[in-house]
Motif scaffolding. Structure first.
Motif, PDB file in Angstrom:
ATOM      1  N   PHE A  72       9.175  -1.739  11.307  1.00  0.00           N
ATOM      2  CA  PHE A  72       9.261  -1.071  12.545  1.00  0.00           C
ATOM      3  C   PHE A  72       7.406  -1.040  12.973  1.00  0.00           C
ATOM      4  O   PHE A  72       7.096  -1.028  13.921  1.00  0.00           O
ATOM      5  CB  PHE A  72       9.809   0.018  12.837  1.00  0.00           C
ATOM      6  CG  PHE A  72      11.233   0.082  12.602  1.00  0.00           C
ATOM      7  CD1 PHE A  72      12.062  -0.510  13.491  1.00  0.00           C
ATOM      8  CD2 PHE A  72      11.831   0.748  11.692  1.00  0.00           C
ATOM      9  CE1 PHE A  72      13.316  -0.708  13.316  1.00  0.00           C
ATOM     10  CE2 PHE A  72      13.318   0.551  11.309  1.00  0.00           C
ATOM     11  CZ  PHE A  72      14.113   0.007  12.227  1.00  0.00           C
ATOM     12  N   TRP A  73       6.776  -0.762  11.799  1.00  0.00           N
ATOM     13  CA  TRP A  73       5.379  -0.665  12.278  1.00  0.00           C
ATOM     14  C   TRP A  73       4.822  -1.791  12.704  1.00  0.00           C
ATOM     15  O   TRP A  73       3.981  -2.136  13.633  1.00  0.00           O
ATOM     16  CB  TRP A  73       4.549  -0.107  11.036  1.00  0.00           C
ATOM     17  CG  TRP A  73       2.963   0.083  11.042  1.00  0.00           C
ATOM     18  CD1 TRP A  73       1.987  -0.674  10.691  1.00  0.00           C
ATOM     19  CD2 TRP A  73       2.474   1.297  11.412  1.00  0.00           C
ATOM     20  NE1 TRP A  73       0.837  -0.210  10.843  1.00  0.00           N
ATOM     21  CE2 TRP A  73       0.989   1.120  11.440  1.00  0.00           C
ATOM     22  CE3 TRP A  73       3.055   2.564  11.833  1.00  0.00           C
ATOM     23  CZ2 TRP A  73       0.085   2.151  11.851  1.00  0.00           C
ATOM     24  CZ3 TRP A  73       2.147   3.670  12.198  1.00  0.00           C
ATOM     25  CH2 TRP A  73       0.910   3.242  12.249  1.00  0.00           C
TER      26      TRP A  73
ATOM     27  N   LYS B  94      13.555   3.783   3.755  1.00  0.00           N
ATOM     28  CA  LYS B  94      12.622   3.027   2.814  1.00  0.00           C
ATOM     29  C   LYS B  94      11.308   2.741   3.558  1.00  0.00           C
ATOM     30  O   LYS B  94      11.393   2.286   4.760  1.00  0.00           O
ATOM     31  CB  LYS B  94      13.502   1.928   2.320  1.00  0.00           C
ATOM     32  CG  LYS B  94      14.508   2.243   1.300  1.00  0.00           C
ATOM     33  CD  LYS B  94      15.377   0.950   0.775  1.00  0.00           C
ATOM     34  CE  LYS B  94      14.676   0.355  -0.445  1.00  0.00           C
ATOM     35  NZ  LYS B  94      15.830  -0.687  -1.004  1.00  0.00           N
ATOM     36  N   ALA B  95      10.375   2.659   2.761  1.00  0.00           N
ATOM     37  CA  ALA B  95       8.931   2.205   3.245  1.00  0.00           C
ATOM     38  C   ALA B  95       9.093   0.830   3.657  1.00  0.00           C
ATOM     39  O   ALA B  95       8.634   0.262   5.008  1.00  0.00           O
ATOM     40  CB  ALA B  95       7.930   2.273   2.198  1.00  0.00           C
TER      41      ALA B  95
ATOM     42  N   GLN C 242      -1.842   5.977   5.898  1.00  0.00           N
ATOM     43  CA  GLN C 242      -0.687   6.313   5.298  1.00  0.00           C
ATOM     44  C   GLN C 242       0.166   4.913   5.018  1.00  0.00           C
ATOM     45  O   GLN C 242       0.682   4.928   3.810  1.00  0.00           O
ATOM     46  CB  GLN C 242       0.056   7.356   5.817  1.00  0.00           C
ATOM     47  CG  GLN C 242      -0.503   8.463   5.755  1.00  0.00           C
ATOM     48  CD  GLN C 242       0.090   9.580   6.716  1.00  0.00           C
ATOM     49  OE1 GLN C 242       0.701   9.371   7.796  1.00  0.00           O
ATOM     50  NE2 GLN C 242       0.545  10.798   6.046  1.00  0.00           N
ATOM     51  N   ILE C 243       0.433   4.012   5.985  1.00  0.00           N
ATOM     52  CA  ILE C 243       1.003   2.892   5.798  1.00  0.00           C
ATOM     53  C   ILE C 243       0.391   1.889   4.789  1.00  0.00           C
ATOM     54  O   ILE C 243       1.112   1.604   3.877  1.00  0.00           O
ATOM     55  CB  ILE C 243       1.256   2.205   7.197  1.00  0.00           C
ATOM     56  CG1 ILE C 243       1.868   2.915   8.521  1.00  0.00           C
ATOM     57  CG2 ILE C 243       1.766   1.028   7.230  1.00  0.00           C
ATOM     58  CD1 ILE C 243       3.283   3.336   8.244  1.00  0.00           C
TER      59      ILE C 243
ATOM     60  N   GLN D 287       0.428  -0.084  -1.004  1.00  0.00           N
ATOM     61  CA  GLN D 287       0.077  -0.206  -2.259  1.00  0.00           C
ATOM     62  C   GLN D 287       1.066   0.471  -3.313  1.00  0.00           C
ATOM     63  O   GLN D 287       1.321  -0.382  -4.252  1.00  0.00           O
ATOM     64  CB  GLN D 287      -1.128   0.586  -2.256  1.00  0.00           C
ATOM     65  CG  GLN D 287      -2.520  -0.043  -1.419  1.00  0.00           C
ATOM     66  CD  GLN D 287      -3.533   0.852  -1.233  1.00  0.00           C
ATOM     67  OE1 GLN D 287      -3.398   2.022  -1.171  1.00  0.00           O
ATOM     68  NE2 GLN D 287      -4.629   0.488  -0.853  1.00  0.00           N
ATOM     69  N   VAL D 288       1.776   1.394  -2.830  1.00  0.00           N
ATOM     70  CA  VAL D 288       2.828   1.801  -3.676  1.00  0.00           C
ATOM     71  C   VAL D 288       3.864   1.044  -4.172  1.00  0.00           C
ATOM     72  O   VAL D 288       4.212   0.694  -5.161  1.00  0.00           O
ATOM     73  CB  VAL D 288       3.438   3.155  -3.130  1.00  0.00           C
ATOM     74  CG1 VAL D 288       4.487   3.699  -4.127  1.00  0.00           C
ATOM     75  CG2 VAL D 288       2.258   4.242  -3.311  1.00  0.00           C
ATOM     76  N   VAL D 289       4.372   0.356  -2.960  1.00  0.00           N
ATOM     77  CA  VAL D 289       5.336  -0.706  -3.117  1.00  0.00           C
ATOM     78  C   VAL D 289       5.098  -1.745  -4.007  1.00  0.00           C
ATOM     79  O   VAL D 289       5.643  -2.420  -4.805  1.00  0.00           O
ATOM     80  CB  VAL D 289       6.072  -1.177  -1.787  1.00  0.00           C
ATOM     81  CG1 VAL D 289       7.059  -2.199  -1.784  1.00  0.00           C
ATOM     82  CG2 VAL D 289       6.742   0.179  -0.956  1.00  0.00           C
ATOM     83  N   ASP D 290       3.794  -2.400  -3.565  1.00  0.00           N
ATOM     84  CA  ASP D 290       3.189  -3.563  -4.215  1.00  0.00           C
ATOM     85  C   ASP D 290       3.178  -3.178  -5.677  1.00  0.00           C
ATOM     86  O   ASP D 290       3.332  -4.110  -6.619  1.00  0.00           O
ATOM     87  CB  ASP D 290       1.747  -3.738  -3.761  1.00  0.00           C
ATOM     88  CG  ASP D 290       1.859  -4.237  -2.533  1.00  0.00           C
ATOM     89  OD1 ASP D 290       2.893  -4.702  -1.823  1.00  0.00           O
ATOM     90  OD2 ASP D 290       0.778  -4.635  -1.607  1.00  0.00           O
ATOM     91  N   HIS D 291       2.944  -2.044  -6.309  1.00  0.00           N
ATOM     92  CA  HIS D 291       2.789  -1.543  -7.519  1.00  0.00           C
ATOM     93  C   HIS D 291       4.092  -1.213  -8.280  1.00  0.00           C
ATOM     94  O   HIS D 291       4.118  -0.660  -9.388  1.00  0.00           O
ATOM     95  CB  HIS D 291       1.775  -0.460  -7.755  1.00  0.00           C
ATOM     96  CG  HIS D 291       0.309  -1.126  -7.632  1.00  0.00           C
ATOM     97  ND1 HIS D 291      -0.442  -1.599  -8.741  1.00  0.00           N
ATOM     98  CD2 HIS D 291      -0.344  -1.053  -6.724  1.00  0.00           C
ATOM     99  CE1 HIS D 291      -1.619  -2.156  -8.243  1.00  0.00           C
ATOM    100  NE2 HIS D 291      -1.512  -1.912  -7.049  1.00  0.00           N
ATOM    101  N   GLY D 292       5.061  -1.262  -7.397  1.00  0.00           N
ATOM    102  CA  GLY D 292       6.619  -0.984  -8.201  1.00  0.00           C
ATOM    103  C   GLY D 292       6.885   0.104  -8.009  1.00  0.00           C
ATOM    104  O   GLY D 292       8.024   0.687  -8.761  1.00  0.00           O
TER     105      GLY D 292
END
Lengths: 199, 199
Positions: free
Chosen positions: B155-156, B148-149, B120-121, B126-131
């Motif tokens: 923290f991860w 926010k991710a 999931q992380i 990937q989602v953040v990288d793609h905007g």
């Protein structure tokens, strides 16, 4: 050979879910591959190459009964396939929301609109209204087409106004974009998106 | 009382899928509602008010055996819950791709990171990288937070570098945005998105 926690053996032929997939296998490109298999492979390729993040949603299932055997995983003992109220695929490409459905027909002369239900069309309208990129990938006449949702709406409304209940092959040839089939990715629909939405 | 095609009766308490939902019911806001119920109601509100198009994905299920009784719907006779490789919710808001996961804890002092798995992380990255707009809705300490991710990744990674395996309450208070609970919509997280991403 796959064995499940209960020791039972996975027998694909008898146990495939009753989705289009089973039908597809007879027809899609005669390669023993389904349209869904090819799109999943393509999406995996886009993911690994960091081109796009697009996934197929799980098949919606109405769960009725679940057993919880001691010291083993929960077993769903009774469930039914549910009709999806959205489309099968969504994700992100070039920062934009992508949403599409994949359908195919064995018909030789036209694509029947009964492949869609009203809920899906309504969902596609909402996506378009919110500025998303929405389309259908149609496997028909030994070709794979990308048809923009806006075009699909035209044919859907024509049908609702007592017009023909399908899209003729020549209409699809005119209004849709052909997707070239390849080895990897198998269905490179991103190229069609680039030419239709980003140029 | 719901009855299914086979005449069997739907008994929620014994038959709920073994998801967080079952746990949630004991805890979430003590209103007998689950976090998932409230988010579904909220998403339905956003859909009807044409604010956003955001849906929960179906629970992924590995189907092992399906019966096809004559003159009635296919019955899934054996299936297992699968771990999702993505997040539970996605869709579109103000033309942007939205992607999030919802989690809760009964812990009083911290939110355990074991609520997430590496897949999931990775998907969120990937989602953040793609905007895309990616976050977690966390129900903890009688509050509902939007984290926010990008903050979650911090923290991860701290955890991966042998740091603490949870997010302390004061850390969450500092790094996340509080979501006010209401009647309709119940969890108005779009307000938090506006302030965090669109202002």
């Amino acid at each position: 050979m796959i064995r499940y926690p209960n020791g039972k053996q996975y027998v694909p032929s008898q146990t495939k879910p009753a989705t289009a997939k089973t039908k597809n296998e007879k027809s899609f490109s005669n390669r023993g591959m389904t349209l869904e298999d090819d799109l999943n492979e393509t999406n995996q390729y886009y993911l690994e190459k960091q081109i796009a993040v697009i996934h197929k949603k799980p098949t919606p299932v109405q769960i009725v009964q679940v057993d919880y055997p001691r010291r083993s995983a929960a077993v769903i003992k009774e469930a039914y396939f549910k009709q999806s109220s959205t489309t099968d695929y969504n994700g992100i490409y070039r920062g934009k929301y992508i949403d599409f459905e994949a359908k195919e027909t064995q018909n030789k002369t036209s694509f029947p609109l009964k492949n869609f239900h009203a809920h899906q069309i309504e969902h596609m309208r909402q996506v378009v209204d919110h500025g998303g990129i929405c389309f259908v990938i149609i496997s028909a006449f030994n070709e794979v087409y990308l048809l923009k949702a806006e075009q699909l709406f035209y044919f859907w409304e024509r049908c609702e106004n007592n017009g023909r209940k399908s899209i003729r092959k020549d209409e699809l040839d005119q209004s849709a974009c052909l997707i070239k089939l390849g080895y990897s990715p198998r269905i490179d629909y991103i190229k069609a998106i680039d030419s239709l939405y980003f140029s």
